[in-house]
Design an enzyme around this catalytic site. Sequence first.
Site, PDB file in Angstrom:
ATOM      1  N   GLU A  86     -32.434  48.773 -22.279  1.00  0.00           N
ATOM      2  CA  GLU A  86     -33.294  49.941 -22.188  1.00  0.00           C
ATOM      3  C   GLU A  86     -32.470  51.203 -21.996  1.00  0.00           C
ATOM      4  O   GLU A  86     -31.431  51.202 -21.313  1.00  0.00           O
ATOM      5  CB  GLU A  86     -34.315  49.759 -21.066  1.00  0.00           C
ATOM      6  CG  GLU A  86     -35.295  48.646 -21.435  1.00  0.00           C
ATOM      7  CD  GLU A  86     -36.483  48.504 -20.497  1.00  0.00           C
ATOM      8  OE1 GLU A  86     -37.581  48.273 -21.004  1.00  0.00           O
ATOM      9  OE2 GLU A  86     -36.317  48.624 -19.278  1.00  0.00           O
ATOM     10  N   CYS A  99     -30.142  58.443 -19.983  1.00  0.00           N
ATOM     11  CA  CYS A  99     -29.690  57.410 -19.055  1.00  0.00           C
ATOM     12  C   CYS A  99     -29.389  56.159 -19.869  1.00  0.00           C
ATOM     13  O   CYS A  99     -30.284  55.595 -20.495  1.00  0.00           O
ATOM     14  CB  CYS A  99     -30.786  57.160 -18.019  1.00  0.00           C
ATOM     15  SG  CYS A  99     -30.383  55.846 -16.849  1.00  0.00           S
ATOM     16  N   CYS A 106     -27.556  42.492 -15.143  1.00  0.00           N
ATOM     17  CA  CYS A 106     -26.601  42.918 -14.121  1.00  0.00           C
ATOM     18  C   CYS A 106     -26.319  41.742 -13.203  1.00  0.00           C
ATOM     19  O   CYS A 106     -27.199  40.936 -12.919  1.00  0.00           O
ATOM     20  CB  CYS A 106     -27.172  44.077 -13.307  1.00  0.00           C
ATOM     21  SG  CYS A 106     -25.955  44.834 -12.184  1.00  0.00           S
ATOM     22  N   CYS A 110     -28.557  43.485  -6.377  1.00  0.00           N
ATOM     23  CA  CYS A 110     -29.074  44.363  -5.320  1.00  0.00           C
ATOM     24  C   CYS A 110     -30.540  44.002  -5.057  1.00  0.00           C
ATOM     25  O   CYS A 110     -31.318  43.796  -5.990  1.00  0.00           O
ATOM     26  CB  CYS A 110     -28.969  45.828  -5.726  1.00  0.00           C
ATOM     27  SG  CYS A 110     -27.265  46.382  -5.984  1.00  0.00           S
ATOM     28  N   CYS A 113     -33.629  46.100  -6.764  1.00  0.00           N
ATOM     29  CA  CYS A 113     -33.519  46.551  -8.164  1.00  0.00           C
ATOM     30  C   CYS A 113     -34.099  45.531  -9.131  1.00  0.00           C
ATOM     31  O   CYS A 113     -33.803  44.333  -9.048  1.00  0.00           O
ATOM     32  CB  CYS A 113     -32.048  46.796  -8.508  1.00  0.00           C
ATOM     33  SG  CYS A 113     -31.787  47.383 -10.186  1.00  0.00           S
ATOM     34  N   GLY A 160     -27.094  47.504 -15.656  1.00  0.00           N
ATOM     35  CA  GLY A 160     -25.715  47.044 -15.537  1.00  0.00           C
ATOM     36  C   GLY A 160     -24.846  47.864 -14.607  1.00  0.00           C
ATOM     37  O   GLY A 160     -25.235  48.928 -14.134  1.00  0.00           O
ATOM     38  N   GLU A 161     -23.672  47.329 -14.337  1.00  0.00           N
ATOM     39  CA  GLU A 161     -22.691  47.985 -13.466  1.00  0.00           C
ATOM     40  C   GLU A 161     -21.532  48.463 -14.347  1.00  0.00           C
ATOM     41  O   GLU A 161     -20.699  47.657 -14.775  1.00  0.00           O
ATOM     42  CB  GLU A 161     -22.213  46.997 -12.399  1.00  0.00           C
ATOM     43  CG  GLU A 161     -20.994  47.436 -11.618  1.00  0.00           C
ATOM     44  CD  GLU A 161     -21.099  48.853 -11.033  1.00  0.00           C
ATOM     45  OE1 GLU A 161     -22.126  49.178 -10.419  1.00  0.00           O
ATOM     46  OE2 GLU A 161     -20.153  49.640 -11.222  1.00  0.00           O
ATOM     47  N   SER A 214     -23.812  54.392  -5.491  1.00  0.00           N
ATOM     48  CA  SER A 214     -25.074  53.924  -4.935  1.00  0.00           C
ATOM     49  C   SER A 214     -24.794  53.392  -3.539  1.00  0.00           C
ATOM     50  O   SER A 214     -24.218  52.328  -3.388  1.00  0.00           O
ATOM     51  CB  SER A 214     -25.645  52.815  -5.820  1.00  0.00           C
ATOM     52  OG  SER A 214     -25.860  53.320  -7.118  1.00  0.00           O
ATOM     53  N   LEU A 215     -25.202  54.146  -2.534  1.00  0.00           N
ATOM     54  CA  LEU A 215     -24.822  53.784  -1.161  1.00  0.00           C
ATOM     55  C   LEU A 215     -25.959  53.044  -0.450  1.00  0.00           C
ATOM     56  O   LEU A 215     -25.797  51.911  -0.014  1.00  0.00           O
ATOM     57  CB  LEU A 215     -24.411  55.049  -0.401  1.00  0.00           C
ATOM     58  CG  LEU A 215     -23.699  54.837   0.925  1.00  0.00           C
ATOM     59  CD1 LEU A 215     -22.441  54.006   0.771  1.00  0.00           C
ATOM     60  CD2 LEU A 215     -23.362  56.190   1.559  1.00  0.00           C
ATOM     61  N   HIS A 216     -27.079  53.682  -0.276  1.00  0.00           N
ATOM     62  CA  HIS A 216     -28.328  53.069   0.195  1.00  0.00           C
ATOM     63  C   HIS A 216     -28.340  52.600   1.640  1.00  0.00           C
ATOM     64  O   HIS A 216     -29.377  52.164   2.141  1.00  0.00           O
ATOM     65  CB  HIS A 216     -28.763  51.897  -0.707  1.00  0.00           C
ATOM     66  CG  HIS A 216     -28.874  52.259  -2.157  1.00  0.00           C
ATOM     67  ND1 HIS A 216     -29.541  53.374  -2.601  1.00  0.00           N
ATOM     68  CD2 HIS A 216     -28.393  51.661  -3.276  1.00  0.00           C
ATOM     69  CE1 HIS A 216     -29.472  53.446  -3.924  1.00  0.00           C
ATOM     70  NE2 HIS A 216     -28.764  52.423  -4.355  1.00  0.00           N
ATOM     71  N   ASN A 291     -38.655  53.018  -6.268  1.00  0.00           N
ATOM     72  CA  ASN A 291     -39.588  52.750  -7.366  1.00  0.00           C
ATOM     73  C   ASN A 291     -39.970  51.282  -7.359  1.00  0.00           C
ATOM     74  O   ASN A 291     -39.112  50.420  -7.519  1.00  0.00           O
ATOM     75  CB  ASN A 291     -38.941  53.115  -8.704  1.00  0.00           C
ATOM     76  CG  ASN A 291     -38.650  54.598  -8.795  1.00  0.00           C
ATOM     77  OD1 ASN A 291     -39.538  55.430  -8.617  1.00  0.00           O
ATOM     78  ND2 ASN A 291     -37.395  54.947  -9.031  1.00  0.00           N
ATOM     79  N   CYS A 334     -35.592  54.879 -11.925  1.00  0.00           N
ATOM     80  CA  CYS A 334     -34.414  54.201 -11.376  1.00  0.00           C
ATOM     81  C   CYS A 334     -34.785  52.817 -10.879  1.00  0.00           C
ATOM     82  O   CYS A 334     -35.727  52.662 -10.117  1.00  0.00           O
ATOM     83  CB  CYS A 334     -33.841  54.965 -10.178  1.00  0.00           C
ATOM     84  SG  CYS A 334     -33.442  56.657 -10.495  1.00  0.00           S
TER      85      CYS A 334
HETATM   86  N1  SAH Z   1     -25.066  49.631 -11.233  1.00  0.00           N
HETATM   87  C1  SAH Z   1     -24.861  51.053 -11.133  1.00  0.00           C
HETATM   88  C2  SAH Z   1     -25.692  51.835 -12.142  1.00  0.00           C
HETATM   89  C3  SAH Z   1     -27.177  51.785 -11.877  1.00  0.00           C
HETATM   90  S1  SAH Z   1     -27.731  53.388 -11.463  1.00  0.00           S
HETATM   91  C4  SAH Z   1     -25.151  51.494  -9.723  1.00  0.00           C
HETATM   92  O1  SAH Z   1     -25.570  50.677  -8.920  1.00  0.00           O
HETATM   93  O2  SAH Z   1     -24.889  52.641  -9.388  1.00  0.00           O
HETATM   94  C5  SAH Z   1     -29.340  53.096 -10.937  1.00  0.00           C
HETATM   95  C6  SAH Z   1     -29.593  53.671  -9.571  1.00  0.00           C
HETATM   96  O3  SAH Z   1     -30.940  53.358  -9.155  1.00  0.00           O
HETATM   97  C7  SAH Z   1     -28.684  53.071  -8.541  1.00  0.00           C
HETATM   98  O4  SAH Z   1     -28.383  54.027  -7.552  1.00  0.00           O
HETATM   99  C8  SAH Z   1     -29.569  52.002  -7.955  1.00  0.00           C
HETATM  100  O5  SAH Z   1     -29.135  51.569  -6.698  1.00  0.00           O
HETATM  101  C9  SAH Z   1     -30.893  52.709  -7.915  1.00  0.00           C
HETATM  102  N2  SAH Z   1     -32.044  51.812  -7.805  1.00  0.00           N
HETATM  103  C10 SAH Z   1     -32.091  50.497  -8.115  1.00  0.00           C
HETATM  104  N3  SAH Z   1     -33.324  50.015  -7.915  1.00  0.00           N
HETATM  105  C11 SAH Z   1     -34.072  51.054  -7.474  1.00  0.00           C
HETATM  106  C12 SAH Z   1     -35.432  51.184  -7.145  1.00  0.00           C
HETATM  107  N4  SAH Z   1     -36.261  50.153  -7.235  1.00  0.00           N
HETATM  108  N5  SAH Z   1     -35.877  52.398  -6.748  1.00  0.00           N
HETATM  109  C13 SAH Z   1     -35.027  53.451  -6.691  1.00  0.00           C
HETATM  110  N6  SAH Z   1     -33.734  53.390  -7.023  1.00  0.00           N
HETATM  111  C14 SAH Z   1     -33.253  52.199  -7.400  1.00  0.00           C
END
Ligand code: SAH
Length: 354
Positions: A86, A99, A106, A110, A113, A160-161, A214-216, A291, A334
């Site tokens: 996608e 994007c 992937c 996580c 995701c 993907g990463e 992506s820290l979270h 999301n 995202c």
């Molecule tokens: N694998 C890479 C590229 C993906 S970017 C990475 O992790 O950075 C997509 C972004 O959306 C990342 O920051 C990911 O952590 C975030 N993401 C994943 N699932 C999400 C969700 N359900 N709601 C909001 N952000 C999310």
Amino acid sequence: MGLDRTGLAAFMGALGERPFRAQQILPWIHQRGVADFAAMTNIGKALAAHLATVAVIGAPALLSEHVSADGTRKWLLGLADGNAIETVFIPETDRNTLCISSQVGCALDCAFCATARQGFSRNLTAAEIVGQVWFAEHYLRRILGRGERVLSNIVFMGMGEPLLNVKEVIMAADVLLDDLAYGLSRRRVTVSTAGVVPAMARLQEGAPVSLAVSLHAPDDALRDTLMPVNRKYPIAPLMEACRAYVRGDSRRRVTFEYAMLAGVNDGPGHAQALARLLRTVPAKVNLIPFNPFPGTSFTRSAPEVIDRFRAILLEAGLTTVTRRTRGDGIGAACGQLAGVVLERPRRVVRLHAV
Ligand code: SAH
């Protein structure tokens, strides 16, 4: 499609052609959207005919399109092997962002995701990565009736990463940055990583585009539970790699993405810990309201919780933006990308006693 200037010059050399042919051909492909060598009027009929027997200019095929009320478009693009990825177009008043995906599925798993649920099939080639941009740019020009460039920003934030596919990602980024192709400045190309530490230096050497991480979570205990990659590359070495990425350029900052998960990582204590953590890194923060997707048990933090979190970071002097959710009505936001990830045939490995 995936050859950068050096790669295309080498390809021409191998055909017994002068390397400068690459500089003639790149603009035809990427700036004019031409996929037929015979239409490249300055390369000569003989070379065009020869190229048509040894090369193709191909991009992933459009399988379906979803358009959301806010103008966001999500495309399902089919690859030659039956997988599908996608790609999402996000129009804004001051920019048009694409994007793009870097892998089919992937492997990082996580917890929050949707792409993780699909499992992992394979890396995309540079051709498949650039092909998403080529398709989007020239498709949008056609349907929007635009003669000039549509896309202004590219983010590697799809499926993907990217840093587990860093070689192809660097090659693709070269094409995006090349003036003879897309001519984007490195500020307008962003690679996002979940924190694959050793590949960060390679990206910086190969194609020093903007970096998002992506820290979270502000501490290892919580991040371990959300992102398994943290057990391999914990926060301290990740922060050191971030500092190294922007070292030597005082204007550069790393963008930290932080999905707001209700009751999980969104309290005032988390915000304070995050502010402390990012004191030593040139940083800006993107708060992403979570999301949802089918089957997830996470929920989105309430707007006032996000506002309070943001206020604490601002108070600490951190540039912090709450991302407006785009395209979630069509599963394009995202973390919602899924595609079609075919199961990878497993190779049977026999171990012999020696
Ligand atoms: N694998 C890479 C590229 C993906 S970017 C990475 O992790 O950075 C997509 C972004 O959306 C990342 O920051 C990911 O952590 C975030 N993401 C994943 N699932 C999400 C969700 N359900 N709601 C909001 N952000 C999310």
